[in-house]
Design an enzyme around this catalytic site. Structure first.
Site, PDB file in Angstrom:
ATOM      1  N   ASP A 198      45.316  38.280  39.414  1.00  0.00           N
ATOM      2  CA  ASP A 198      45.258  38.425  37.917  1.00  0.00           C
ATOM      3  C   ASP A 198      46.087  37.972  36.531  1.00  0.00           C
ATOM      4  OD1 ASP A 198      43.440  39.178  35.969  1.00  0.00           O
ATOM      5  OD2 ASP A 198      43.795  40.651  35.091  1.00  0.00           O
ATOM      6  N   ASP A 200      45.472  38.414  33.259  1.00  0.00           N
ATOM      7  CA  ASP A 200      45.739  39.535  31.425  1.00  0.00           C
ATOM      8  C   ASP A 200      46.011  40.770  31.672  1.00  0.00           C
ATOM      9  OD1 ASP A 200      43.687  37.496  29.353  1.00  0.00           O
ATOM     10  OD2 ASP A 200      44.374  36.551  31.149  1.00  0.00           O
ATOM     11  N   ASP A 354      44.218  44.773  37.709  1.00  0.00           N
ATOM     12  CA  ASP A 354      43.970  45.704  36.737  1.00  0.00           C
ATOM     13  C   ASP A 354      43.226  46.153  36.461  1.00  0.00           C
ATOM     14  OD1 ASP A 354      44.182  45.509  33.060  1.00  0.00           O
ATOM     15  OD2 ASP A 354      44.470  43.648  35.132  1.00  0.00           O
TER      16      ASP A 354
END
Length: 406
Positions: A198, A200, A354
């Protein structure tokens, strides 16, 4: 009556110095001894050496032990001899078919409390520790901000309740501040080939859409939509469209300003340098934007970028996107697509993220890692890293600091 084989375990301890193992094994060679097992560890210049030997069939052990004892005394070493009954040795040999696992402890500073709780759980689950090895470098007494202390346990046996054990590992992690990874020791663990990230709040310590919203003066509106999506009041795609619409009219030059100020996550550069050096392929699978993914591609040398593309006309954002929205399910599909293209098994893939929209790819990958994630994501992922930087991934692959820092 058939003579029982003489099997003896030697335990040698003392100050580590060059030539100890060579000198003692030379004595064993002179007596034509067979070596059944050998192991050595050195902690702060203190040597622990174990040798399991079989005395030749027509020989006696006394002369061998006498020569060893004399040489050990001469070298300032302590030596202990333990006879091993043949049936006990056979039992030990038969245990080699048992399952094996790797337990990795990652922390800024390793404490006795962390070790005590983890090793007690290992024991309670009926597992036996075969080897303990430090992967991180030697820890300075002055515990700096980015210090790492990483220890790996090789354990053998079948856990009594593997799900309960994993849950307890999470509890220990939260209580003592240590990350704990539990992996099956199989061929895939030693042969991962693709790492998907991922972007961001994983590769970068920012949410790009928030940074763009600040520049556009619509941060509060964008934040409210994000919170609504997190509460389950709208799906990712709808929230994405609404947030992007609020960016309409933002000058394209702002994108570069934001990109130039993006803070990389701790350990990111060290991780990518090592992955690239050893031939791993890397990918960004993001619900963020391709502009920033391509920026990171140039900075970190990433192989694949899949993210959402903002529509730009006459140097301004239109408030629309181009093409299909990349949500959680799409990330999982892309992970499978890249693995197919690279001709690798899904067990050879690592996924790192996250957020809840990362869970589909985290569950699909052989090694799924929730990185500094919310409790719900940590509980649902196979592994979690919350105490140190992205380069912790290297330790889960079995790298040592001396191999990373070469």
């Amino acid at each position: 009556m058939t003579k029982q084989r003489e099997i003896i375990l030697l335990n040698i301890a003392g100050e580590d110095k060059p030539g100890v193992t060579a000198t003692l094994t030379n004595i064993l060679a002179e007596h034509n001894v067979n070596i059944l097992d050998i192991g050595q560890a050195v902690i702060h210049e203190d040597l622990g050496l174990g040798i399991l030997l079989e005395v030749p069939e027509k020989s006696e052990s006394s002369p061998i032990l006498k020569d060893l004892l004399f040489k050990a005394y001469e070298m300032g070493l302590n030596i202990k001899f333990t006879p091993i009954p043949e049936h006990k040795y056979e039992e030990w040999v038969n245990h080699q078919g048992k399952e094996r696992f790797i337990v990795t402890l990652l922390s800024r500073k390793l404490t006795a409390k962390q070790l005590s709780k983890v090793t007690r759980l290992i024991s309670d689950q009926g597992l036996n520790i075969d080897l303990i090895s430090r992967l991180s470098g030697r820890v300075p007494l002055n515990n700096g901000k980015h210090n790492k202390s990483v220890v790996e346990f090789w354990v053998r046996g079948t856990p009594r309740d593997i799900e309960s054990m994993k849950t307890t590992f999470i509890d220990i992690s939260g209580e003592t501040g240590v990350d704990i990874a539990f992996q099956e020791d199989n061929i895939y663990r030693r042969n991962r080939r693709l790492v998907c990230f991922d972007m961001d709040s994983t590769l970068i310590q920012a949410e790009v859409i928030d940074e763009l919203a600040r520049k556009a003066g619509v941060y509060e509106q964008v934040s409210a939509i994000t919170e609504a999506a997190m509460r389950g009041e709208m799906d990712f795609n709808e929230s994405f469209k609404q947030r992007v619409a609020l960016l309409k009219g933002l000058d394209e030059s702002v994108m570069k300003e934001v990109a130039d100020s993006l803070p990389l996550t701790e350990g990111a550069e060290r991780l990518f340098q090592t992955l690239k050096k050893y031939g791993y392929r890397t990918a960004i699978l993001s619900g963020g934007f391709t502009y920033f993914g391509n920026y990171l591609k140039g900075k970190l040398g990433i192989d694949y970028i899949f993210a959402n593309e903002l529509e730009i006309k006459d140097g301004k954002l239109t408030g629309k996107h181009v093409g299909e929205i990349i949500d959680g399910q799409k990330k999982a599909e892309l992970l499978k697509l890249i693995a197919f293209k690279e001709d690798i098994h899904l067990e050879q893939v690592i996924a790192v993220g996250d957020g809840s929209n990362d869970l589909p790819m985290l569950r699909l990958a052989g090694l799924g890692i929730a990185f500094h994630a919310k409790p719900k994501v940590k509980a649902s992922a196979k592994h979690a890293i919350s105490t140190i930087g992205l380069d912790a991934i290297l330790y889960l692959l079995g790298f040592r600091d001396r191999e990373i820092n070469m």
